[in-house]
Design a protein around this motif. Structure first.
Motif, mmCIF file in Angstrom:
data_model
loop_
_atom_site.group_PDB
_atom_site.id
_atom_site.type_symbol
_atom_site.label_atom_id
_atom_site.label_comp_id
_atom_site.label_asym_id
_atom_site.label_seq_id
_atom_site.Cartn_x
_atom_site.Cartn_y
_atom_site.Cartn_z
ATOM 1 N N ASP A 191 0.759 -1.045 -0.063
ATOM 2 C CA ASP A 191 0.099 -0.109 -0.065
ATOM 3 C C ASP A 191 0.989 1.321 -0.058
ATOM 4 O OD1 ASP A 191 0.736 -0.489 2.534
ATOM 5 O OD2 ASP A 191 -0.772 -0.010 3.410
ATOM 6 N N VAL A 192 1.916 1.212 0.830
ATOM 7 C CA VAL A 192 3.060 2.385 0.664
ATOM 8 C C VAL A 192 3.496 2.450 -0.724
ATOM 9 C CG1 VAL A 192 4.986 3.109 1.522
ATOM 10 C CG2 VAL A 192 3.350 2.119 2.974
ATOM 11 N N ALA A 193 4.018 1.212 -1.478
ATOM 12 C CA ALA A 193 4.588 1.488 -2.792
ATOM 13 C C ALA A 193 3.436 1.820 -3.866
ATOM 14 C CB ALA A 193 4.977 0.023 -3.151
ATOM 15 N N ALA A 194 2.240 1.575 -3.431
ATOM 16 C CA ALA A 194 1.039 2.187 -4.442
ATOM 17 C C ALA A 194 1.363 3.824 -4.258
ATOM 18 C CB ALA A 194 -0.019 1.804 -4.309
ATOM 19 N N VAL A 195 1.208 4.349 -2.936
ATOM 20 C CA VAL A 195 1.263 5.713 -2.976
ATOM 21 C C VAL A 195 2.616 6.416 -3.584
ATOM 22 C CG1 VAL A 195 1.583 7.649 -1.214
ATOM 23 C CG2 VAL A 195 -0.192 5.563 -0.911
ATOM 24 N N ILE A 196 3.571 5.989 -3.256
ATOM 25 C CA ILE A 196 5.052 6.124 -3.906
ATOM 26 C C ILE A 196 4.883 6.319 -5.637
ATOM 27 C CG2 ILE A 196 7.518 5.742 -4.252
ATOM 28 C CD1 ILE A 196 7.422 4.697 -1.490
ATOM 29 N N ASP A 197 4.333 5.290 -6.049
ATOM 30 C CA ASP A 197 4.314 5.005 -7.546
ATOM 31 C C ASP A 197 3.324 6.144 -7.866
ATOM 32 O OD1 ASP A 197 5.954 2.889 -7.618
ATOM 33 O OD2 ASP A 197 4.321 1.458 -7.699
ATOM 34 N N ARG A 198 2.391 6.451 -7.351
ATOM 35 C CA ARG A 198 1.227 7.493 -7.876
ATOM 36 C C ARG A 198 2.257 8.911 -7.885
ATOM 37 N NH1 ARG A 198 -2.763 4.830 -4.661
ATOM 38 N NH2 ARG A 198 -2.395 6.154 -3.090
ATOM 39 N N ALA A 199 2.778 8.998 -6.781
ATOM 40 C CA ALA A 199 3.525 10.406 -6.611
ATOM 41 C C ALA A 199 4.500 10.594 -7.908
ATOM 42 C CB ALA A 199 4.503 10.591 -5.429
ATOM 43 N N ILE A 200 5.217 9.382 -8.065
ATOM 44 C CA ILE A 200 6.212 9.313 -9.226
ATOM 45 C C ILE A 200 5.716 9.770 -10.453
ATOM 46 C CG2 ILE A 200 7.613 7.774 -10.504
ATOM 47 C CD1 ILE A 200 8.461 6.627 -7.830
ATOM 48 N N ASP A 201 4.330 9.145 -10.955
ATOM 49 C CA ASP A 201 3.646 9.228 -12.023
ATOM 50 C C ASP A 201 3.304 10.728 -12.356
ATOM 51 O OD1 ASP A 201 4.034 6.441 -12.658
ATOM 52 O OD2 ASP A 201 1.985 6.061 -12.153
ATOM 53 N N GLU A 202 2.853 11.457 -11.047
ATOM 54 C CA GLU A 202 2.247 12.768 -11.029
ATOM 55 C C GLU A 202 3.282 13.696 -11.582
ATOM 56 O OE1 GLU A 202 0.666 13.344 -7.216
ATOM 57 O OE2 GLU A 202 -0.906 12.138 -7.731
ATOM 58 N N VAL A 203 4.839 13.611 -11.024
ATOM 59 C CA VAL A 203 5.679 14.632 -11.497
ATOM 60 C C VAL A 203 6.718 13.909 -12.493
ATOM 61 C CG1 VAL A 203 5.658 15.393 -9.221
ATOM 62 C CG2 VAL A 203 7.378 13.735 -9.698
ATOM 63 N N GLY A 204 6.593 12.763 -12.862
ATOM 64 C CA GLY A 204 7.783 12.523 -14.108
ATOM 65 C C GLY A 204 8.860 11.978 -13.490
ATOM 66 N N ALA A 205 8.904 11.362 -12.295
ATOM 67 C CA ALA A 205 10.363 11.072 -11.749
ATOM 68 C C ALA A 205 10.404 9.622 -12.183
ATOM 69 C CB ALA A 205 10.284 11.054 -10.493
ATOM 70 N N THR A 206 11.758 9.021 -11.921
ATOM 71 C CA THR A 206 12.118 7.639 -11.910
ATOM 72 C C THR A 206 12.616 7.067 -10.662
ATOM 73 O OG1 THR A 206 14.455 8.211 -12.413
ATOM 74 C CG2 THR A 206 12.863 7.931 -14.351
#
Length: 471
Positions: A191-206
């Motif tokens: 559930d934590v990894a899913a939150v991090i993935d969403r944040a990464i997708d929102e700003v275009g990070a890797t």
């Protein structure tokens, strides 16, 4: 604490935004932040990259929070930087009062100190800033940095203000991820990894993830710490000496190495393995399973939440062979005291409950009641002490050869014990010269640090290793 970046933004703006003058590695998470920062900085310094670190809280002196090339800011330097920044903080406060009256929020202690760190690093100057989040991430005063590399140590429940579940906490902590940044994450719950993935997708990070992109390949218990083999991408580095205890420090080491690789990018591929080995061998992390006294062995650990306490307990069990463990425990009142205390239930043979040296410290009676709930009717002796000094005196009085004493529950408690056994010494010469990596004699000494820590032969028993005669 106010969830608002307006004051730190205004203050750093008046300073000319010094935090943007150098690349930054920004580190958040629930546990392991400070250790990861120190390891990453040590790797930088070994590679000739001058690193400024900003960490919190401190054990003995506020100067611990600000270092360049591994050296604390001196008292004189601290005063000079304060004199530069404080008048501008006053100006921010005046502007706030003019706009909002007496209800205006003033620049906080942490915001002022954060601005001082940024200003000092720019003035040094450093090649990189390695910055530990104070609390959370999104609204933390440190979140005005560039954040070229965003590091996410393990995320769990800690401060109540951040959320009641790990996923809620992750929303705040993933707020340090900037557009285009390189994210390095420890292993996280789904559930934590899913939150991090969403944040990464929102700003275009890797992102690089522990387990797939970097990992601990192998480890051995060693005298004074452990010997590791770590992997980043396809590169494997063996015979890495880490003078720290516990499985959590193995993971922190892998996280730090991956963060260093993300920072140095293509240079990492051509860097000699011995540079990495030297960097790790030089790491010190005060207050994290740190041995501060021998005969009897006294260890301090600043674990202040159940997740950290469980990691500390597991490391003690795996790395030390004490006959009995005497636990001195003192927590802050706003922490999960029951969760912290119960983590040591299988290990402690004698418990001394004390009051932590802070206005926020739980009383000795509260700590005693928590201990009683865990060890009542088990035969474990439970005592009460007014403060850490009295508790340590009581613990030493009952310790027998082969026993160990652990002082834990809070960084305040760990710091108080460190003051007793390793008091801070301030040099009479406060104009210390900070070593710059470029000044290093680059001659090859042939010293890889291997002699510092060697693997333990299988035939050495715990009793032989931790005998009364050990110094």
């Amino acid at each position: 604490m106010v969830p608002d970046l307006s004051r730190i933004t205004a203050l750093t703006g008046l300073l000319g935004d010094p935090q943007l003058a150098y690349p930054t590695v920004h580190v958040t998470g629930t546990n392991g932040k400070g250790s990861t920062v120190r390891m990453a900085a040590s790797l930088c310094n070994a590679a000739g990259i001058s690193a400024g670190t900003y960490t919190s809280p401190h054990l003995q002196t506020v100067r611990e929070r600000l270092t360049v090339a591994g050296q604390y800011i001196t008292e004189r330097q601290f005063a000079v930087i304060y004199d530069d920044v404080a008048p501008l903080a006053d100006l921010v406060d005046e502007q706030a009062r003019a706009s909002h009256g007496d209800d205006a929020d003033m620049v906080t202690f942490f915001e002022l100190l954060t601005a001082m760190a940024f200003w000092w690093f720019a003035d040094a100057p450093v090649d990189v800033g390695i910055i530990e989040v104070g609390m959370g991430g999104k609204w933390d005063a440190t979140n005005v940095v560039r954040g070229d590399v965003a590091v996410l140590a393990p995320i769990d429940i800690d401060h109540r203000e951040l959320g009641s579940t790990p996923a809620e906490v992750a929303v705040e902590k993933s707020g340090i991820i900037k557009a285009g940044s390189r994210v390095v994450s420890a292993a996280q719950p789904d559930d934590v990894a899913a939150v991090i993935d969403r944040a990464i997708d929102e700003v275009g990070a890797t992102i690089w993830r522990e387990g797939s992109d970097f990992a601990v390949v192998d480890h051995q218990v060693a005298v004074g710490g452990q010997l590791l083999t770590l992997r980043v991408g396809d590169r494997i580095i063996d015979d890495i000496v880490v003078p720290l205890y516990g499985g959590h420090q193995r993971s922190n080491a892998a996280l730090a190495l991956a963060s260093f690789a993300a920072l140095t990018e293509s240079s990492f591929a051509s860097m000699d393995d011995d540079v990495i080995r030297h960097g790790f061998a030089a790491v010190t992390v005060p207050g994290r399973l740190e041995v501060i006294h021998r005969d009897p062995t006294i260890i301090i650990d600043g674990a202040h939440n159940p997740h950290g306490a469980r990691a500390a307990a597991a490391a003690l069990d795996a790395s030390f062979g004490f006959r009995d463990l005497i636990l001195v425990v003192a927590c802050l009142d706003d922490k999960d005291i029951d969760g912290i205390v119960s983590a040591y239930q299988p290990l402690a043979s004698h418990v001394i409950a004390a009051a932590a040296p802070s206005e926020r410290g739980a009383s000795a009676q509260v700590m005693y009641d928590a201990a009683l709930a865990v060890w009542g009717n088990t035969g474990v002796v439970i005592e009460q002490a007014a403060d850490i000094k009295q508790a340590c005196d009581m613990a030493q009085a009952v310790a027998r050869p082969g026993d160990g004493i652990l002082v834990t529950g809070s960084l305040y408690s760990a710091g108080a014990a460190r003051d007793l056994y390793l008091p801070l010494v301030v040099s009479a010469d406060d104009d210390a010269v900070i070593w710059q990596p470029d000044d290093e004699d680059t001659g090859d000494t042939g010293d890889t640090g291997d002699e510092l820590i060697q693997p333990l032969p299988d035939y050495i028993t715990d009793d032989e290793l931790y005998s009364e005669d050990d110094a």
